[in-house]
Motif scaffolding. Sequence first.
Motif, short mmCIF file in Angstrom:
data_model
loop_
_atom_site.label_atom_id
_atom_site.label_comp_id
_atom_site.label_asym_id
_atom_site.label_seq_id
_atom_site.Cartn_x
_atom_site.Cartn_y
_atom_site.Cartn_z
N MET A 305 0.81 -1.22 0.00
CA MET A 305 0.00 0.00 0.00
C MET A 305 0.85 1.28 0.00
O MET A 305 0.31 2.38 0.05
N TRP A 306 2.15 1.11 -0.06
CA TRP A 306 3.06 2.25 -0.25
C TRP A 306 2.63 3.08 -1.45
O TRP A 306 2.62 4.32 -1.39
N LEU A 307 2.26 2.44 -2.53
CA LEU A 307 1.84 3.15 -3.74
C LEU A 307 0.63 4.03 -3.45
O LEU A 307 0.60 5.23 -3.79
N TYR A 308 -0.37 3.46 -2.83
CA TYR A 308 -1.60 4.18 -2.51
C TYR A 308 -1.34 5.29 -1.50
O TYR A 308 -1.83 6.42 -1.64
N GLU A 309 -0.54 4.99 -0.47
CA GLU A 309 -0.27 5.98 0.58
C GLU A 309 0.47 7.20 0.02
O GLU A 309 0.17 8.34 0.39
N ARG A 310 1.43 6.96 -0.87
CA ARG A 310 2.17 8.08 -1.45
C ARG A 310 1.30 8.92 -2.38
O ARG A 310 1.40 10.14 -2.39
N CYS A 311 0.44 8.27 -3.16
CA CYS A 311 -0.47 9.02 -4.02
C CYS A 311 -1.43 9.85 -3.18
O CYS A 311 -1.73 11.00 -3.52
N ARG A 312 -1.91 9.28 -2.12
CA ARG A 312 -2.87 9.98 -1.26
C ARG A 312 -2.29 11.29 -0.72
O ARG A 312 -3.00 12.29 -0.59
N PRO A 351 10.02 7.60 -5.81
CA PRO A 351 9.93 8.68 -6.79
C PRO A 351 9.58 10.01 -6.13
O PRO A 351 8.97 10.04 -5.05
N SER A 352 9.95 11.10 -6.77
CA SER A 352 9.56 12.41 -6.24
C SER A 352 8.05 12.60 -6.30
O SER A 352 7.47 13.29 -5.47
N SER A 353 7.42 11.96 -7.28
CA SER A 353 5.96 11.97 -7.39
C SER A 353 5.51 10.56 -7.75
O SER A 353 5.83 10.05 -8.82
N MET A 354 4.75 9.93 -6.84
CA MET A 354 4.25 8.58 -7.15
C MET A 354 3.21 8.64 -8.26
O MET A 354 3.18 7.75 -9.13
N ILE A 355 2.36 9.65 -8.25
CA ILE A 355 1.37 9.79 -9.32
C ILE A 355 2.08 9.92 -10.66
O ILE A 355 1.73 9.25 -11.64
N GLY A 356 3.10 10.76 -10.70
CA GLY A 356 3.86 10.95 -11.93
C GLY A 356 4.53 9.67 -12.39
O GLY A 356 4.57 9.37 -13.60
N ALA A 357 5.05 8.89 -11.44
CA ALA A 357 5.73 7.63 -11.79
C ALA A 357 4.75 6.63 -12.39
O ALA A 357 5.06 5.94 -13.37
N ILE A 358 3.56 6.54 -11.80
CA ILE A 358 2.54 5.62 -12.33
C ILE A 358 2.11 6.05 -13.73
O ILE A 358 2.01 5.22 -14.65
N GLN A 359 1.90 7.34 -13.91
CA GLN A 359 1.46 7.83 -15.21
C GLN A 359 2.54 7.62 -16.27
O GLN A 359 2.24 7.22 -17.40
N GLN A 360 3.80 7.86 -15.91
CA GLN A 360 4.87 7.68 -16.89
C GLN A 360 5.05 6.20 -17.25
O GLN A 360 5.31 5.87 -18.41
N TYR A 361 4.89 5.32 -16.27
CA TYR A 361 4.97 3.88 -16.54
C TYR A 361 3.92 3.49 -17.58
O TYR A 361 4.20 2.72 -18.51
N CYS A 362 2.71 4.02 -17.42
CA CYS A 362 1.62 3.70 -18.36
C CYS A 362 1.92 4.26 -19.75
O CYS A 362 1.65 3.61 -20.76
N ARG A 363 2.50 5.46 -19.81
CA ARG A 363 2.88 6.01 -21.12
C ARG A 363 3.95 5.13 -21.78
O ARG A 363 3.87 4.82 -22.97
N ASN A 364 4.93 4.72 -20.98
CA ASN A 364 6.02 3.92 -21.53
C ASN A 364 5.56 2.57 -22.04
O ASN A 364 6.19 1.98 -22.92
#
Length: 494
Positions: A305-312, A351-364
């Motif tokens: 839940m690290w992913l969710y907690e950081r996005c929150r 990552p400096s931004s978890m939201i940004g990391a998730i979005q960039q992964y999806c773009r890649n």
Amino acid sequence: MENENYFFAVDLGATSGRTIIGKIDNGKIDLEEVTRFPNNLIEQGGHYYWDIHALYFEMIRGLKEVATRHINITSIGIDTWGVDFVCIGEDGAILRNPRAYRDPITFEAMDDYLKNVLPKREVYDVTGIQFMNFNSIFQLYAMQRENNSALKHAEKILFIPDALSWMLTGEMVCEYTIASTSQLLDPRTKELDEKLLSSIGLQRSKFGRMVQPGTVIGTLTEEVQRLTGLGAIPVVAVAGHDTGSAVAAVPAKDEQFAYLSSGTWSLMGIETKDAIINDLSYERNFTNEGGIEGTTRFLKNICGMWLYERCRLEWPEEVRRLSHPELQGSAMQVEAFRSIINPDDAVFAAPSSMIGAIQQYCRNTHQPVPETPAEICRCIFDSLALRYRQVFTWLQEFTDVRLNTLHIIGGGSLNKYLNQFTANATGATVLAGPQECTAIGNIMLQAKASALVKDIWQMRNIIANSTAMVKYEPQDKAIWDKAYEKFLGITAQA
């Protein structure tokens, strides 16, 4: 309470700690929190430290509280996070606050050690422990390289729960489950390996005597008795590693189970009689950590839940004000499997931004980019469940025991959406609970030391009788099978 006997548990995490009392009565266990307190990470001089004396103070405060309430304490047990340690001088003094595993000194130490000291495969073949830069062996190596004065003058090196037990009793031990997190222990001999110790300039004599969970270390010193108002109460070496205590509390009825300790990190594994160390476990980076009654916790760390907690933390205030059920409920209204990530990809580590990391992964990976909190939350939950399926499938390949049940324990056991997804993805019956597994395991091991229970299965029977587990049966098999194929394709190209 004056006529009842309780066990006193100290349960310390990397951000907070608690003292808890528990009793066993009529085949059930009851818990009560006594105190709760922060565990502050201290940054000073470019390093991160734990305040070991503050933790000692909080233990004393909790013990004084039970003494004031005239609660009869049978014994005391301490569990903490893994890998970190305290250096004790020749005069019996703590030489410095212990370094925290987040200290930057270890960032390059692992790669340097494996390149210049011992090769990676040789270390794994001895220990069976997964490679993480903050494992004790690499912390000690980094301290040697910097000519650390505390390590240089250390008479003894005690892991955190052992150091706190020493502060209460004056006895120095090396508890097996916490020692296994160091990447210095051979699970076959159940002792610290001399060659690995020598590779970082240390000898076995620098550590306390090895003890198994359930061993009585000693009794409270006269000083602690005076400070707390208690008598010569025994201190028990429980499973000092908090995950070890948590897994001891899995309320399984037989050996046909896997466990998922679900929280910021997810740890999925099985209990085995012997360590599993081979080409496949090395390739998949599984770890063999010490369990109770001579067992091994064969498991894999998964970014939970690290992913969710950081996005929150990044979402606007109006989103952060939503309760977890409200936010997670909104995620159930958006399209499933629209965007999938590998939760354990290195880009999600810090990552400096978890939201940004998730979005960039999806773009890649040429997927739709999740934009709203609901879409991002759904992406995380779908992806975690599919990663759980992958690891669960791997676990089945390592054992001849048919894994029919997955026990989810810890804070994540309350996440009904992810629990159902996990059942759907793995095809296993999921049993969720208990949430307070670490404290329960701590207390049950004290009960075993007091001969109130005879073995792990009696412990687990009592825990099952005390826990309102929630059952989740697999659903929508064809849909989740197709999603898993998509997950494998996406993670292969990332």
